[in-house]
Write an enzyme that holds these catalytic residues in place. Structure first.
Site, PDB file in Angstrom:
ATOM      1  N   ASP A  32      -9.968  65.827 -20.157  1.00  0.00           N
ATOM      2  CA  ASP A  32      -8.871  66.648 -20.676  1.00  0.00           C
ATOM      3  C   ASP A  32      -7.576  65.848 -20.794  1.00  0.00           C
ATOM      4  OD1 ASP A  32      -9.692  69.253 -21.325  1.00  0.00           O
ATOM      5  OD2 ASP A  32      -9.829  69.819 -19.227  1.00  0.00           O
ATOM      6  N   LEU A  33      -7.158  65.248 -19.701  1.00  0.00           N
ATOM      7  CA  LEU A  33      -5.884  64.523 -19.710  1.00  0.00           C
ATOM      8  C   LEU A  33      -5.962  63.275 -20.570  1.00  0.00           C
ATOM      9  CD1 LEU A  33      -4.909  64.860 -15.939  1.00  0.00           C
ATOM     10  CD2 LEU A  33      -4.121  66.234 -17.863  1.00  0.00           C
TER      11      LEU A  33
END
Length: 403
Positions: free
Chosen positions: A181-182
């Protein structure tokens, strides 16, 4: 200019001041990207649905006082919220009016969703040919997995990341930090900034994208290198490093430390600090290849020595001798009492109209000439800026009509 001097001619505006971002994204990957753009000075307008807005407002993380979760608050500072129903003609019309004065659109829907809503790249480009349209999805816009659900856990599993996490012989685990995600948020930010530079040169906007799958796989640098070098799938090795040894966490008398003796110089100094000349002479540890081959045996030898003193005692002696080392700390220590965290402004606070004083991680982006503000505006309430933004839009259109 000396390193400790600040340029007196620097502007108070952020590096991306003047850029307008329409943020259709939600939860983590997209909001992380747009928060970085907002930290850098872009005007980020978060377009939210009229029912509950960003999913993370209600269904993720911890809610303390109001309905907005701390998960939402951690990813949406420096943004303005506008409520528009993109499923309705009036909402889409308003969105396209905003598109005319925007530079960037960011979305992280499943592939095909923006087309069904009528706000995909082709539709947006028809209104503003200079737009940079940026997408994050679970597995990309093409390929056999394109329509798979986009979850960090699934991306970590399907890229091999989970197969190398944890200790040997144990069940697969995921990285506690959501790297897919990041990582996707960071990679999309880089792609957007590249497209902004290219547009300055060519005058043309473009479509850019990345995915959770590609982000997690792109970070598997050492693992892919090991596979292509040996022909064998890498296995879990705990905190150790695939390319050098000793480079890992080891227990002390009262906790754990990490050491990075990843070359011959540091290895010899480490042995001196440990008063262990026998390890230098041991043929099992004679060079890095030998130490990698005998990594577990080496760790046991070092462990026996490190257990005789405390973490702080060892770290002090190792750093004084020049060996890279550090204690393993928990987040309470890092976020409340670490002087370096404070010095680097990595904990900030904002005054939220409902939650009051709220703490968050600061920006890791340090620009001397156009610094990121250490006093951000709080994450917006749902629809907080709808009237303001649409009023400005009406004024702009009225002024344009009178020209």
């Amino acid at each position: 200019m000396a390193e400790d001097q600040i340029d007196p001619d620097r502007t108070n505006e952020g590096a991306l001041a003047g850029l307008r971002v329409l943020d259709l994204s939600q939860v983590m990957s997209g909001p992380y990207c747009t928060m970085m753009l907002a930290d850098l000075g872009a005007d980020v307008i978060k377009i939210e649905s009229p029912d509950a807005g960003d999913q993370s407002r209600r269904s993720w993380g911890y809610s303390v006082i109001g309905e907005d979760s701390r998960a939402f608050l951690s990813l949406n500072r420096n943004k303005r919220s506008v409520v528009l129903d993109l499923k309705a003609d009036a909402g889409r019309d308003r969105f396209f009016e905003l598109v005319r004065s925007a530079d960037i659109v960011v979305e992280n829907f499943r592939p095909g969703t923006t087309t069904r809503l009528g706000v995909d790249y082709d539709a947006v480009r028809a209104v503003n040919p200079k737009i940079i349209y940026a997408s994050i999805s679970g597995f990309g816009q093409t390929g056999p997995y394109a329509n798979y659900p986009g979850y960090d856990l699934i991306a970590q599993a399907m890229t091999g990341v989970m197969s190398v996490m944890g200790e040997p012989g144990r069940a697969p685990i995921k990285s506690a930090i959501p790297i897919a995600d990041l990582g996707a948020g960071m990679f999309l930010t880089i792609a957007i900034l590249g497209a902004v530079v290219a547009r300055g040169r060519t005058g043309d906007g473009q479509y850019v994208e990345t995915s959770l799958f590609e982000a997690a796989l792109a970070m598997s640098v050492w693992e892919s290198t090991e596979f292509w070098s040996t022909g064998k799938s890498p296995q879990p090795i705990g905190s150790a490093n695939r390319m050098s040894a000793p480079y890992q966490a080891l227990a002390t008398k009262d906790g754990y430390l990490t050491i990075g003796a990843n070359n011959e110089k540091f290895w010899r100094i480490l042995c001196d600090v440990l008063d262990a000349p026998d390890l230098i002479a041991d043929p099992r540890f004679i060079d890095n290849d030998a130490r990698l081959t005998n990594r577990e045996i080496l760790a046991a030898e070092l462990q026996a020595r490190f257990r005789t003193r405390t973490t702080d005692e060892w770290v002090e002696d190792l750093l004084a001798a020049g060996v890279p080392a550090g204690p393993i700390r928990d987040y309470q220590q890092v976020l409340t009492s670490d002087p370096h965290t404070r010095a680097r402004e990595m904990v900030i606070s904002f005054d939220h109209p409902v939650e009051g004083t709220t703490y968050a991680l600061g920006s890791p982006l340090k620009l001397r000439g156009t610094p990121v503000s250490s006093h951000p505006s709080p994450p917006p309430l749902l629809g907080e800026h709808t009237e303001e933004v649409l009023h400005d839009l009406t004024d702009h259109q009225t002024g344009r009509a009178g020209d």
